[in-house]
Motif scaffolding. Structure first.
Motif, PDB file in Angstrom:
ATOM      1  N   ARG A   1      76.729  12.561 -12.473  1.00 58.82           N
ATOM      2  CA  ARG A   1      76.242  12.754 -13.836  1.00 58.82           C
ATOM      3  C   ARG A   1      75.478  11.509 -14.290  1.00 58.82           C
ATOM      4  O   ARG A   1      74.534  11.603 -15.071  1.00 58.82           O
ATOM      5  N   LYS A   2      75.884  10.351 -13.805  1.00 58.77           N
ATOM      6  CA  LYS A   2      75.210   9.095 -14.145  1.00 58.77           C
ATOM      7  C   LYS A   2      74.048   8.814 -13.192  1.00 58.77           C
ATOM      8  O   LYS A   2      72.995   8.343 -13.620  1.00 58.77           O
ATOM      9  N   TRP A   3      74.245   9.075 -11.907  1.00 57.50           N
ATOM     10  CA  TRP A   3      73.231   8.829 -10.880  1.00 57.50           C
ATOM     11  C   TRP A   3      73.057  10.119 -10.066  1.00 57.50           C
ATOM     12  O   TRP A   3      73.713  10.309  -9.038  1.00 57.50           O
ATOM     13  N   PRO A   4      72.171  11.003 -10.486  1.00 55.42           N
ATOM     14  CA  PRO A   4      72.044  12.316  -9.823  1.00 55.42           C
ATOM     15  C   PRO A   4      71.743  12.270  -8.330  1.00 55.42           C
ATOM     16  O   PRO A   4      72.100  13.193  -7.606  1.00 55.42           O
ATOM     17  N   ASP A   5      71.102  11.210  -7.862  1.00 57.50           N
ATOM     18  CA  ASP A   5      70.730  11.143  -6.453  1.00 57.50           C
ATOM     19  C   ASP A   5      71.692  10.316  -5.606  1.00 57.50           C
ATOM     20  O   ASP A   5      71.384   9.975  -4.462  1.00 57.50           O
ATOM     21  N   LEU A   6      72.860   9.987  -6.140  1.00 56.21           N
ATOM     22  CA  LEU A   6      73.813   9.141  -5.424  1.00 56.21           C
ATOM     23  C   LEU A   6      74.321   9.831  -4.157  1.00 56.21           C
ATOM     24  O   LEU A   6      74.864  10.939  -4.223  1.00 56.21           O
ATOM     25  N   PRO A   7      74.177   9.185  -2.996  1.00 58.50           N
ATOM     26  CA  PRO A   7      74.768   9.749  -1.778  1.00 58.50           C
ATOM     27  C   PRO A   7      76.291   9.593  -1.824  1.00 58.50           C
ATOM     28  O   PRO A   7      76.813   8.599  -2.329  1.00 58.50           O
ATOM     29  N   VAL A   8      76.990  10.575  -1.256  1.00 61.55           N
ATOM     30  CA  VAL A   8      78.452  10.545  -1.212  1.00 61.55           C
ATOM     31  C   VAL A   8      78.903  10.765   0.228  1.00 61.55           C
ATOM     32  O   VAL A   8      78.506  11.733   0.870  1.00 61.55           O
ATOM     33  N   LEU A   9      79.738   9.838   0.694  1.00 62.77           N
ATOM     34  CA  LEU A   9      80.357   9.961   2.014  1.00 62.77           C
ATOM     35  C   LEU A   9      81.841  10.238   1.806  1.00 62.77           C
ATOM     36  O   LEU A   9      82.558   9.405   1.255  1.00 62.77           O
ATOM     37  N   TYR A  10      82.269  11.429   2.204  1.00 61.11           N
ATOM     38  CA  TYR A  10      83.676  11.787   2.122  1.00 61.11           C
ATOM     39  C   TYR A  10      84.347  11.368   3.420  1.00 61.11           C
ATOM     40  O   TYR A  10      83.960  11.819   4.493  1.00 61.11           O
ATOM     41  N   VAL A  11      85.332  10.482   3.319  1.00 62.55           N
ATOM     42  CA  VAL A  11      86.101  10.018   4.462  1.00 62.55           C
ATOM     43  C   VAL A  11      87.499  10.573   4.249  1.00 62.55           C
ATOM     44  O   VAL A  11      88.250  10.070   3.418  1.00 62.55           O
ATOM     45  N   THR A  12      87.845  11.625   4.973  1.00 58.89           N
ATOM     46  CA  THR A  12      89.050  12.362   4.607  1.00 58.89           C
ATOM     47  C   THR A  12      89.739  13.009   5.792  1.00 58.89           C
ATOM     48  O   THR A  12      89.096  13.346   6.780  1.00 58.89           O
ATOM     49  N   GLY A  13      91.014  13.166   5.653  1.00 62.63           N
ATOM     50  CA  GLY A  13      91.793  13.939   6.600  1.00 62.63           C
ATOM     51  C   GLY A  13      92.104  15.310   6.044  1.00 62.63           C
ATOM     52  O   GLY A  13      92.743  16.129   6.692  1.00 62.63           O
ATOM     53  N   ALA A  14      91.659  15.559   4.824  1.00 60.99           N
ATOM     54  CA  ALA A  14      91.954  16.818   4.132  1.00 60.99           C
ATOM     55  C   ALA A  14      90.662  17.454   3.659  1.00 60.99           C
ATOM     56  O   ALA A  14      90.121  17.079   2.631  1.00 60.99           O
ATOM     57  N   TRP A  15      90.162  18.394   4.437  1.00 59.74           N
ATOM     58  CA  TRP A  15      88.963  19.110   4.024  1.00 59.74           C
ATOM     59  C   TRP A  15      89.308  19.976   2.830  1.00 59.74           C
ATOM     60  O   TRP A  15      90.457  20.363   2.658  1.00 59.74           O
ATOM     61  N   PRO A  16      88.338  20.294   1.998  1.00 58.62           N
ATOM     62  CA  PRO A  16      88.618  21.134   0.823  1.00 58.62           C
ATOM     63  C   PRO A  16      89.276  22.452   1.221  1.00 58.62           C
ATOM     64  O   PRO A  16      88.953  23.027   2.258  1.00 58.62           O
ATOM     65  N   ARG A  17      90.198  22.893   0.384  1.00 61.21           N
ATOM     66  CA  ARG A  17      90.870  24.180   0.608  1.00 61.21           C
ATOM     67  C   ARG A  17      89.875  25.315   0.378  1.00 61.21           C
ATOM     68  O   ARG A  17      88.842  25.147  -0.238  1.00 61.21           O
ATOM     69  N   ASP A  18      90.238  26.493   0.878  1.00 62.52           N
ATOM     70  CA  ASP A  18      89.409  27.672   0.632  1.00 62.52           C
ATOM     71  C   ASP A  18      89.194  27.821  -0.867  1.00 62.52           C
ATOM     72  O   ASP A  18      90.127  27.691  -1.652  1.00 62.52           O
ATOM     73  N   GLY A  19      87.986  28.077  -1.264  1.00 63.34           N
ATOM     74  CA  GLY A  19      87.678  28.243  -2.678  1.00 63.34           C
ATOM     75  C   GLY A  19      87.327  26.940  -3.365  1.00 63.34           C
ATOM     76  O   GLY A  19      86.793  26.940  -4.459  1.00 63.34           O
ATOM     77  N   GLU A  20      87.626  25.808  -2.724  1.00 64.29           N
ATOM     78  CA  GLU A  20      87.266  24.503  -3.292  1.00 64.29           C
ATOM     79  C   GLU A  20      86.081  23.984  -2.491  1.00 64.29           C
ATOM     80  O   GLU A  20      86.064  24.070  -1.276  1.00 64.29           O
ATOM     81  N   SER A  21      85.116  23.478  -3.181  1.00 63.22           N
ATOM     82  CA  SER A  21      83.900  23.041  -2.507  1.00 63.22           C
ATOM     83  C   SER A  21      83.503  21.656  -2.967  1.00 63.22           C
ATOM     84  O   SER A  21      83.800  21.246  -4.077  1.00 63.22           O
ATOM     85  N   THR A  22      82.850  20.948  -2.081  1.00 66.03           N
ATOM     86  CA  THR A  22      82.254  19.672  -2.467  1.00 66.03           C
ATOM     87  C   THR A  22      80.843  19.893  -2.967  1.00 66.03           C
ATOM     88  O   THR A  22      80.174  18.954  -3.354  1.00 66.03           O
ATOM     89  N   GLY A  23      80.394  21.113  -2.929  1.00 67.35           N
ATOM     90  CA  GLY A  23      79.046  21.427  -3.373  1.00 67.35           C
ATOM     91  C   GLY A  23      78.066  21.509  -2.219  1.00 67.35           C
ATOM     92  O   GLY A  23      76.996  22.064  -2.352  1.00 67.35           O
ATOM     93  N   GLY A  24      78.430  20.948  -1.076  1.00 70.69           N
ATOM     94  CA  GLY A  24      77.555  21.013   0.083  1.00 70.69           C
ATOM     95  C   GLY A  24      76.193  20.397  -0.162  1.00 70.69           C
ATOM     96  O   GLY A  24      75.198  20.811   0.398  1.00 70.69           O
ATOM     97  N   ASP A  25      76.146  19.395  -1.019  1.00 74.71           N
ATOM     98  CA  ASP A  25      74.897  18.739  -1.369  1.00 74.71           C
ATOM     99  C   ASP A  25      74.289  18.068  -0.138  1.00 74.71           C
ATOM    100  O   ASP A  25      75.010  17.513   0.695  1.00 74.71           O
TER     101      ASP A  25
END
Length: 131
Positions: free
Chosen positions: A74-98
């Motif tokens: 919302r502050k920086w619309p073009d900000l890259p995001v790196l998700y470093v995770t052992g827990a992928w989003p659950r079904d129905g939850e999305s990161t937006g796939g940007d």
């Protein structure tokens, strides 16, 4: 080139400290650390810009990593995001796939995170940034 700080959001102290130290020492980056959503949101509010957000998806607080990323964008619309995770989003939850999003699954090698950040910031076309 002037690189803005990287916001690293990770609740596991050892992972956060190890990754932050590696990115500072080997990558030459300024790292701002947060261990939960509240701290991450305070950094987003306080800083004039960030170069990239590196976040776990499951973090303590009122938002998860996906919510923190949305707040940052919302502050920086073009900000890259790196998700470093052992827990992928659950079904129905999305990161937006940007297209600015990238993912590295835990466990990981810290060198892989550095390479991914360099690619996200400087593009795969510049091999000098990938070594």
């Amino acid at each position: 080139m002037d690189i803005a700080p990287i916001l690293l959001v990770e609740d596991d102290f050892l992972i956060r400290a190890t990754l932050a130290a590696y990115l500072r020492e080997r990558g030459g980056f300024t790292i701002v650390e947060a261990d939960d959503a509240t701290e991450a949101l305070a950094v987003i509010e306080a800083y004039p810009r960030l170069s990239i957000l590196v976040t776990d998806i499951q973090i303590p607080g009122m938002l998860n990593g996906v919510g923190v990323a949305a707040a940052a964008r919302r502050k920086w619309p073009d900000l890259p995001v790196l998700y470093v995770t052992g827990a992928w989003p659950r079904d129905g939850e999305s990161t937006g796939g940007d297209k600015r999003d990238s993912y590295v699954e835990k466990p990981f090698e810290v060198s892989a995170i550095l390479r991914r950040i360099r690619t996200m910031l400087h593009g795969a076309d510049n091999p000098d940034f990938l070594t």
